[in-house]
Design an enzyme around this catalytic site. Sequence first.
Site, short mmCIF file in Angstrom:
data_model
loop_
_atom_site.label_atom_id
_atom_site.label_comp_id
_atom_site.label_asym_id
_atom_site.label_seq_id
_atom_site.Cartn_x
_atom_site.Cartn_y
_atom_site.Cartn_z
N ASP A 193 0.82 -1.21 0.00
CA ASP A 193 0.00 0.00 0.00
C ASP A 193 0.86 1.26 0.00
OD1 ASP A 193 -2.62 1.36 0.41
OD2 ASP A 193 -1.70 1.95 2.31
N GLU A 230 1.20 -0.58 -5.14
CA GLU A 230 0.17 0.44 -5.39
C GLU A 230 0.93 1.76 -5.45
OE1 GLU A 230 -2.97 3.43 -3.95
OE2 GLU A 230 -1.68 2.46 -2.49
#
Length: 636
Positions: free
Chosen positions: A317, A370
């Site tokens: 993330d 990401e």
Amino acid sequence: MAEKAMEPYEIGELDHYLYGQGNHYEIYKKLGAHLVQKGKKKGVYFAVWAPHAKSVSVVGDFNDWDMEANPMERGEPLGIYTCFVPGVKENELYKYCIETCSGEYIFKADPYANYAELRPGTASKVTDLSRLKWTDQTWMENRKKWDHKKAPMSVYEAHIGSWKRHPGREDEGFYSYREFAKEAAAYLKDMGYTHIELIGIAEHPFDGSWGYQVTGYYAPTSRYGTPEDFAWMINHFHKNKIGVILDWVPAHFPRDAHGLADFDGTATYEYADPRQGEHPDWGTKIFDYGKNEVRNFLISNALFWIEKFHVDGLRVDAVASMLYLDYGKQDGQWIANKYGENKNLEAIDFFKHLNSVVLGRNPGALMIAEESTAWPMVTGDVEHDGLGFSLKWNMGWMHDFTEYMKLDPYFRKDNHNLMTFAMSYAYSENYILVLSHDEVVHLKCSMINKMPGLGFDKYANLKAGYAFMMGHAGKKLLFMGQEFAQLREWSEERELDWYLLAEKEHLAIQNWVRDLLHLYKQNKALYEMDQDWRGFEWINADDGYRSIFSFVRHSEDGKKNLLFVCNFTPMERADYRVGVPKRKQYKLVLNSDDEKYGGTGEERPVVYKAVKKECDGRPYSFAYKLPPYGVAVFEF
């Protein structure tokens, strides 16, 4: 004098050395709380890194939370505190009582705990991971040979607590890990997904963070059961040939008093300077990637999930927030690197180390970034100065695609390039196309409610969009609920609106997505050359006036190719002619006008023969009745 013999669980000089170098990749086997036998006594060996603590003791159910009952011994040179407490049993609660340099006493959960008390409680829980049972040997052996670049990969992003719930229960009615595994595995197999990506698995105190503010990096959340239940879930997915990816958050952590923030009274896991160690927008702390022990904590954690729990990959993330020192910050809120730039050199080095170790030790596992900017070579080889990730989320495609899909069809002709631009950079990274949870929260609308128009138009628009996504180069990810056109935005506080499947429009979307996914899995043309320009060929990328896109996906051997035609307006094209690469027969294998997809169900030929008639700059073509928002997929 000879050193006394050490028990295998005890922390010795070599452990200190490797941890201090940042290379103790299985440090989780030493730090934390471990059920052991010392001589004839059974109990728990506790170990915690608290370099600037004056003293540390372990407190818990077993000593009535008495700060003086079980003092820990400091090990040098790193300041790892250890002690053995006889008689401590599984499931007992504990914390570390840390005396700081200023003489204050703070109580911290164990950073390496494998189990935690259910929120709102914040204590760690003694557990035994040696009992985990696995029957997924075939899957794990096959994983070593698996090549994500050549294989189909369609990911179902899911949040266990809001997928389904038990109605009418006094607690939240969460499905347990085991209940979820049974129902979700059957559902994913039926739908045709290859992987599930789970958000909110590592222990976190606040449901509303969706698991993106972690306090227990080594503990599967207790909301849905025990670590054994979690392992059972992974095992069950593997037995059903479904890979498991976890969201992983090495970018930041919350300030909660029991967590990592100021762990020993000083900035232990985070950068000390708030200009480096804090995210102003998120109110969280940033890991200090320059500290070997912190890097070790994170790399060992990635390996823990992949090796100890057989997880198949990690979606990392907020990578951009780690790479840029000024991410989300104003002037004066950040410090440039030694070259005066905004690149976080320590985070870059961390990623290269992380990906080299995780993927080097675990062939076939995945590390997915990401990363929302144009940072170069995110999936490039570390040897060539890349970051070494397996895949990168294609946020550029997602943004352009959703902007186009939201437009009234009348205005699409002026924004045609939004749908074609991504192919101009499609081979610069190994991409996965994503329509994730982030696109259906915070007033962004669900996928169906992004679509313009009313009634039929909305559903037909969404069908065309999903088909375009499935045909486009790149792996695929879709967030739960969007496969049946969930109307409401996602909320972690309630289950998905499964009752919508009683309505034919929603069932039609689910049928469409299911058949697209099975078409994808069964046709090599749609996945085996995702990273090769020969795998995708525009037939007509410039039909902006009619807002129609046509393209071919090629298989490596050329035996079974697919032609996609997608109409993004409500205009019927009664005799739409499409140019084709060869004078062959073209078999209609997917038709959005089919009744089960909410179409008219009009009878039409299955086979179309190309004739010598120039169209789209090609000598051969055939004509087809293309309905409003129609999609047709032909095999040749």
